[in-house]
Design a protein around this motif. Structure first.
Motif, PDB file in Angstrom:
ATOM      1  N   GLU A 106       0.824  -1.208   0.000  1.00  0.00           N
ATOM      2  CA  GLU A 106       0.000   0.000   0.000  1.00  0.00           C
ATOM      3  C   GLU A 106       0.860   1.262   0.000  1.00  0.00           C
ATOM      4  OE1 GLU A 106      -2.463  -0.770   3.389  1.00  0.00           O
ATOM      5  OE2 GLU A 106      -4.021  -1.785   2.189  1.00  0.00           O
ATOM      6  N   ALA A 107       2.090   1.127   0.545  1.00  0.00           N
ATOM      7  CA  ALA A 107       3.025   2.256   0.539  1.00  0.00           C
ATOM      8  C   ALA A 107       3.809   2.344  -0.772  1.00  0.00           C
ATOM      9  CB  ALA A 107       3.990   2.133   1.713  1.00  0.00           C
ATOM     10  N   GLY A 108       3.513   1.452  -1.719  1.00  0.00           N
ATOM     11  CA  GLY A 108       4.164   1.491  -3.018  1.00  0.00           C
ATOM     12  C   GLY A 108       5.533   0.849  -3.064  1.00  0.00           C
ATOM     13  N   LEU A 109       5.806  -0.047  -2.127  1.00  0.00           N
ATOM     14  CA  LEU A 109       7.124  -0.668  -2.040  1.00  0.00           C
ATOM     15  C   LEU A 109       7.125  -2.064  -2.636  1.00  0.00           C
ATOM     16  CD1 LEU A 109       7.941   0.278   1.667  1.00  0.00           C
ATOM     17  CD2 LEU A 109       8.828   1.393  -0.396  1.00  0.00           C
ATOM     18  N   HIS A 110       8.242  -2.439  -3.248  1.00  0.00           N
ATOM     19  CA  HIS A 110       8.495  -3.833  -3.565  1.00  0.00           C
ATOM     20  C   HIS A 110       8.812  -4.563  -2.257  1.00  0.00           C
ATOM     21  CE1 HIS A 110       8.643  -3.036  -7.860  1.00  0.00           C
ATOM     22  NE2 HIS A 110       9.551  -2.096  -7.675  1.00  0.00           N
ATOM     23  N   VAL A 111       8.548  -5.877  -2.232  1.00  0.00           N
ATOM     24  CA  VAL A 111       8.665  -6.644  -0.987  1.00  0.00           C
ATOM     25  C   VAL A 111       9.440  -7.934  -1.209  1.00  0.00           C
ATOM     26  CG1 VAL A 111       7.370  -7.817   0.854  1.00  0.00           C
ATOM     27  CG2 VAL A 111       6.441  -5.727  -0.186  1.00  0.00           C
ATOM     28  N   VAL A 112      10.314  -8.254  -0.260  1.00  0.00           N
ATOM     29  CA  VAL A 112      10.874  -9.603  -0.141  1.00  0.00           C
ATOM     30  C   VAL A 112      10.478 -10.096   1.243  1.00  0.00           C
ATOM     31  CG1 VAL A 112      12.949 -11.018  -0.066  1.00  0.00           C
ATOM     32  CG2 VAL A 112      12.816  -9.094  -1.672  1.00  0.00           C
ATOM     33  N   CYS A 113       9.723 -11.193   1.300  1.00  0.00           N
ATOM     34  CA  CYS A 113       9.159 -11.658   2.567  1.00  0.00           C
ATOM     35  C   CYS A 113       9.604 -13.075   2.879  1.00  0.00           C
ATOM     36  CB  CYS A 113       7.632 -11.601   2.506  1.00  0.00           C
ATOM     37  SG  CYS A 113       6.812 -12.006   4.073  1.00  0.00           S
ATOM     38  N   GLU A 114       9.884 -13.303   4.151  1.00  0.00           N
ATOM     39  CA  GLU A 114      10.097 -14.671   4.603  1.00  0.00           C
ATOM     40  C   GLU A 114       8.817 -15.477   4.388  1.00  0.00           C
ATOM     41  OE1 GLU A 114      12.439 -16.782   6.061  1.00  0.00           O
ATOM     42  OE2 GLU A 114      13.751 -15.323   5.122  1.00  0.00           O
ATOM     43  N   LYS A 115       8.965 -16.785   4.254  1.00  0.00           N
ATOM     44  CA  LYS A 115       7.774 -17.616   4.135  1.00  0.00           C
ATOM     45  C   LYS A 115       7.411 -18.133   5.536  1.00  0.00           C
ATOM     46  CE  LYS A 115      10.319 -21.271   4.776  1.00  0.00           C
ATOM     47  NZ  LYS A 115      10.380 -21.414   6.214  1.00  0.00           N
ATOM     48  N   PRO A 116       6.123 -18.489   5.741  1.00  0.00           N
ATOM     49  CA  PRO A 116       5.027 -18.358   4.790  1.00  0.00           C
ATOM     50  C   PRO A 116       4.599 -16.905   4.637  1.00  0.00           C
ATOM     51  CG  PRO A 116       4.165 -19.090   6.891  1.00  0.00           C
ATOM     52  CD  PRO A 116       5.658 -19.045   7.037  1.00  0.00           C
ATOM     53  N   LEU A 117       4.062 -16.604   3.473  1.00  0.00           N
ATOM     54  CA  LEU A 117       3.618 -15.251   3.174  1.00  0.00           C
ATOM     55  C   LEU A 117       2.526 -14.809   4.149  1.00  0.00           C
ATOM     56  CD1 LEU A 117       4.049 -13.012   1.039  1.00  0.00           C
ATOM     57  CD2 LEU A 117       2.281 -14.137  -0.340  1.00  0.00           C
ATOM     58  N   CYS A 118       1.693 -15.759   4.571  1.00  0.00           N
ATOM     59  CA  CYS A 118       0.596 -15.489   5.495  1.00  0.00           C
ATOM     60  C   CYS A 118       0.047 -16.834   5.954  1.00  0.00           C
ATOM     61  CB  CYS A 118      -0.482 -14.624   4.839  1.00  0.00           C
ATOM     62  SG  CYS A 118      -1.003 -15.228   3.222  1.00  0.00           S
ATOM     63  N   LEU A 127      -3.137 -10.584  -1.194  1.00  0.00           N
ATOM     64  CA  LEU A 127      -1.840  -9.944  -1.405  1.00  0.00           C
ATOM     65  C   LEU A 127      -1.442  -9.994  -2.881  1.00  0.00           C
ATOM     66  CD1 LEU A 127       0.198 -11.182   1.697  1.00  0.00           C
ATOM     67  CD2 LEU A 127      -0.783  -8.905   1.324  1.00  0.00           C
ATOM     68  N   ARG A 128      -1.734 -11.112  -3.541  1.00  0.00           N
ATOM     69  CA  ARG A 128      -1.421 -11.215  -4.965  1.00  0.00           C
ATOM     70  C   ARG A 128      -2.204 -10.168  -5.764  1.00  0.00           C
ATOM     71  NH1 ARG A 128      -1.469 -17.022  -7.638  1.00  0.00           N
ATOM     72  NH2 ARG A 128      -3.623 -17.036  -6.876  1.00  0.00           N
ATOM     73  N   ALA A 129      -3.459 -10.002  -5.443  1.00  0.00           N
ATOM     74  CA  ALA A 129      -4.278  -9.007  -6.148  1.00  0.00           C
ATOM     75  C   ALA A 129      -3.755  -7.594  -5.896  1.00  0.00           C
ATOM     76  CB  ALA A 129      -5.734  -9.126  -5.709  1.00  0.00           C
ATOM     77  N   LEU A 130      -3.366  -7.311  -4.661  1.00  0.00           N
ATOM     78  CA  LEU A 130      -2.849  -5.984  -4.325  1.00  0.00           C
ATOM     79  C   LEU A 130      -1.514  -5.723  -5.027  1.00  0.00           C
ATOM     80  CD1 LEU A 130      -3.112  -3.370  -2.706  1.00  0.00           C
ATOM     81  CD2 LEU A 130      -2.051  -4.561  -0.757  1.00  0.00           C
ATOM     82  N   ALA A 131      -0.642  -6.740  -5.072  1.00  0.00           N
ATOM     83  CA  ALA A 131       0.643  -6.580  -5.761  1.00  0.00           C
ATOM     84  C   ALA A 131       0.429  -6.295  -7.247  1.00  0.00           C
ATOM     85  CB  ALA A 131       1.494  -7.828  -5.571  1.00  0.00           C
ATOM     86  N   ALA A 132      -0.535  -6.979  -7.853  1.00  0.00           N
ATOM     87  CA  ALA A 132      -0.832  -6.740  -9.268  1.00  0.00           C
ATOM     88  C   ALA A 132      -1.398  -5.341  -9.483  1.00  0.00           C
ATOM     89  CB  ALA A 132      -1.809  -7.798  -9.775  1.00  0.00           C
ATOM     90  N   GLU A 133      -2.291  -4.930  -8.586  1.00  0.00           N
ATOM     91  CA  GLU A 133      -2.902  -3.597  -8.697  1.00  0.00           C
ATOM     92  C   GLU A 133      -1.855  -2.500  -8.583  1.00  0.00           C
ATOM     93  OE1 GLU A 133      -5.433  -0.760  -5.728  1.00  0.00           O
ATOM     94  OE2 GLU A 133      -6.020  -2.886  -5.792  1.00  0.00           O
ATOM     95  N   ARG A 134      -0.921  -2.660  -7.630  1.00  0.00           N
ATOM     96  CA  ARG A 134       0.105  -1.635  -7.412  1.00  0.00           C
ATOM     97  C   ARG A 134       1.338  -1.829  -8.305  1.00  0.00           C
ATOM     98  NH1 ARG A 134      -1.197   1.402  -2.744  1.00  0.00           N
ATOM     99  NH2 ARG A 134      -3.444   1.121  -2.514  1.00  0.00           N
ATOM    100  N   ALA A 346      12.758  -4.042 -13.760  1.00  0.00           N
ATOM    101  CA  ALA A 346      11.953  -4.283 -14.965  1.00  0.00           C
ATOM    102  C   ALA A 346      10.504  -3.868 -14.748  1.00  0.00           C
ATOM    103  CB  ALA A 346      12.027  -5.757 -15.350  1.00  0.00           C
ATOM    104  N   THR A 347       9.972  -4.127 -13.557  1.00  0.00           N
ATOM    105  CA  THR A 347       8.599  -3.728 -13.243  1.00  0.00           C
ATOM    106  C   THR A 347       8.467  -2.216 -13.253  1.00  0.00           C
ATOM    107  OG1 THR A 347       8.209  -5.722 -11.929  1.00  0.00           O
ATOM    108  CG2 THR A 347       6.788  -3.835 -11.492  1.00  0.00           C
ATOM    109  N   ASP A 348       9.423  -1.523 -12.648  1.00  0.00           N
ATOM    110  CA  ASP A 348       9.362  -0.060 -12.572  1.00  0.00           C
ATOM    111  C   ASP A 348       9.403   0.587 -13.953  1.00  0.00           C
ATOM    112  OD1 ASP A 348       9.181  -0.203  -9.852  1.00  0.00           O
ATOM    113  OD2 ASP A 348      11.279   0.299  -9.459  1.00  0.00           O
ATOM    114  N   ARG A 349      10.124  -0.028 -14.889  1.00  0.00           N
ATOM    115  CA  ARG A 349      10.203   0.576 -16.222  1.00  0.00           C
ATOM    116  C   ARG A 349       9.209  -0.043 -17.209  1.00  0.00           C
ATOM    117  NH1 ARG A 349      15.749  -2.189 -16.768  1.00  0.00           N
ATOM    118  NH2 ARG A 349      15.319  -4.020 -18.054  1.00  0.00           N
ATOM    119  N   GLY A 350       8.364  -0.965 -16.709  1.00  0.00           N
ATOM    120  CA  GLY A 350       7.342  -1.579 -17.544  1.00  0.00           C
ATOM    121  C   GLY A 350       7.899  -2.484 -18.621  1.00  0.00           C
ATOM    122  N   ASP A 351       8.995  -3.175 -18.328  1.00  0.00           N
ATOM    123  CA  ASP A 351       9.669  -4.033 -19.307  1.00  0.00           C
ATOM    124  C   ASP A 351       9.124  -5.460 -19.202  1.00  0.00           C
ATOM    125  OD1 ASP A 351      11.399  -5.470 -20.922  1.00  0.00           O
ATOM    126  OD2 ASP A 351      13.186  -4.395 -20.253  1.00  0.00           O
ATOM    127  N   ALA A 352       8.057  -5.730 -19.921  1.00  0.00           N
ATOM    128  CA  ALA A 352       7.398  -7.041 -19.843  1.00  0.00           C
ATOM    129  C   ALA A 352       8.298  -8.156 -20.355  1.00  0.00           C
ATOM    130  CB  ALA A 352       6.090  -7.010 -20.625  1.00  0.00           C
TER     131      ALA A 352
END
Length: 390
Positions: A106-118, A127-134, A346-352
């Motif tokens: 929500e703060a616009g940050l990329h994330v690296v998270c320990e598992k489990p994600l939740c 979280l997947r939907a939010l990551a795609a939206e942002r 690549a995500t920041d510059r939109g490089d699919a």
């Protein structure tokens, strides 16, 4: 990667939540992220005790005014800075991952998270939907996937060198918790507390590691149904398990097996994966990560060595020092952090196209790990019955 050239235009400004003084996993994150100069640690909320966190952060070289009392304060303050963090790593107990990851996205940050994600599939999908939206990257630290020979196995299987895949045998079965060590070890105590660890102990903590290796090696394989039996051999850990057996049937007829265990007395680590095909088999053991067995029916066993010219280009791309020199966990994690950085850029510059060429344990791997644990628990708690994988 032997020459160590810069692989991103500029280091990503990076913060950490957790991973404070005495945290083994925090040190691994920092060492891996900064090795290739793709991340620079500039901020952190390193400890639940704010003063202790500030003391540790400044000892790492982080400016005092960027050592925060908690992750909320860090996200808010860093968002106001022109040089604020662009990404964050989360190295905290399981029960906090969902809230911190959500707040980071929500703060616009990329994330690296320990598992489990939740803890639940519903949370993971949110979280997947939010990551795609942002349009943010979420990496999940299945660190063993960064070992070079995992890429070799993926390439060999894809090339048909094993033939039709029949059996996938997986285990992560160490012996260090064969007694109630959590009584004197805070780092273990939270792992066997359902409020902090979630619905499982060894299934989520270690069983998902070889499971993810199978997903890397066999990306087309899909679980159809599974059956799980779990036990608490140290009674005080109930209802969480310290041993579990999971049988799986895959679409297409292959079968699989995961042994997740912390009470395998005498075993140092015991993480292995063996993929058995109609023509040949591969076996990799994380205690000997620089070698992989390749066994063709009717021929002598071959030992494939990391760093050698006969390996596939996908494997050699992860090479950090020539063959014969041993590489280990830090190199594997560094490979993943390099891929995370490349994916973020690549995500920041939109490089699919660049994103499509990368594979790493991302949000889909995080969702799948949570989903697998949820199905295992459901099966075990119903009396070790077969459940459809939906």
């Amino acid at each position: 990667m032997i020459n160590g050239e810069q692989r991103v235009p500029a280091p990503i400004r990076w913060g950490m939540v957790g991973g404070g003084r005495g945290s083994q996993i925090g040190y691994i994150h920092r060492s891996a992220a900064e090795r290739d100069r793709v991340f620079t640690l500039v901020a952190g909320a390193f400890d639940i005790d704010a003063a202790r966190g500030r003391d540790f952060g400044t000892a790492l070289g982080v400016a005092l005014d960027r050592c925060y009392a908690d992750y909320r304060a860090m996200f808010e303050a860093e968002a106001r800075r022109p040089d604020g963090i662009q990404a964050v790593s989360i190295a905290t107990p399981n029960g906090t991952h969902y809230a911190i990851t959500r707040a980071a996205l929500e703060a616009g940050l990329h994330v690296v998270c320990e598992k489990p994600l939740c803890f639940t599939t519903a949370e993971a999908q949110a979280l997947r939907a939010l990551a795609a939206e942002r349009r943010r990257v979420v990496g999940v630290t299945y660190g063993y996937a960064g070992h070079q020979l995992i890429e070799q196995a993926r390439a060999m299987i894809a090339a048909g060198e094993l033939g039709e895949i029949r059996i996938v045998q997986m285990q992560f079965a160490h012996g260090f918790h064969s007694e109630a060590v959590e009584a004197a070890n805070p780092a273990t105590k939270w792992r066997v507390d359902p409020k902090m660890a979630g619905p499982s102990y060894v299934l989520g903590d270690i069983g998902t590691h070889p499971l993810y290796l199978s997903e890397v090696m066999l990306p087309e394989l899909r679980i159809k149904r599974l059956m799980c039996s779990r036990q608490s051999f140290v009674p005080s850990r109930a209802p969480l398990e310290d041993n579990a057996f999971t049988l799986m049937e895959y679409e297409g007829g292959a079968v699989g097996y995961v042994w997740s265990c912390a009470v395998n007395a005498g075993s140092m680590h015991g993480q292995k994966i063996r993929v058995i095909g109609s023509k040949a088999s591969l076996e990799w053991w994380d205690e000997q990560p620089n070698q992989m067995r390749f066994e063709v029916q009717g021929q002598p066993v071959r030992i494939l060595e990391r760093g050698m010219g006969y390996l596939h280009p996908q494997a050699l791309a992860d090479d950090r020092i020539g063959g014969g020199h041993p590489e280990g966990l830090f190199e594997a994690w560094s490979n993943l952090y390099l891929r995370y950085a490349q994916a973020m850029v690549a995500t920041d510059r939109g490089d699919a196209a660049a994103l499509a060429a990368l594979h790493y344990p991302g949000i889909d791997a995080g969702v799948e790990g949570v989903r697998w644990v949820e199905h295992c628990v459901r099966s075990a708690d119903a009396g070790a019955v077969w459940v459809d994988y939906v």
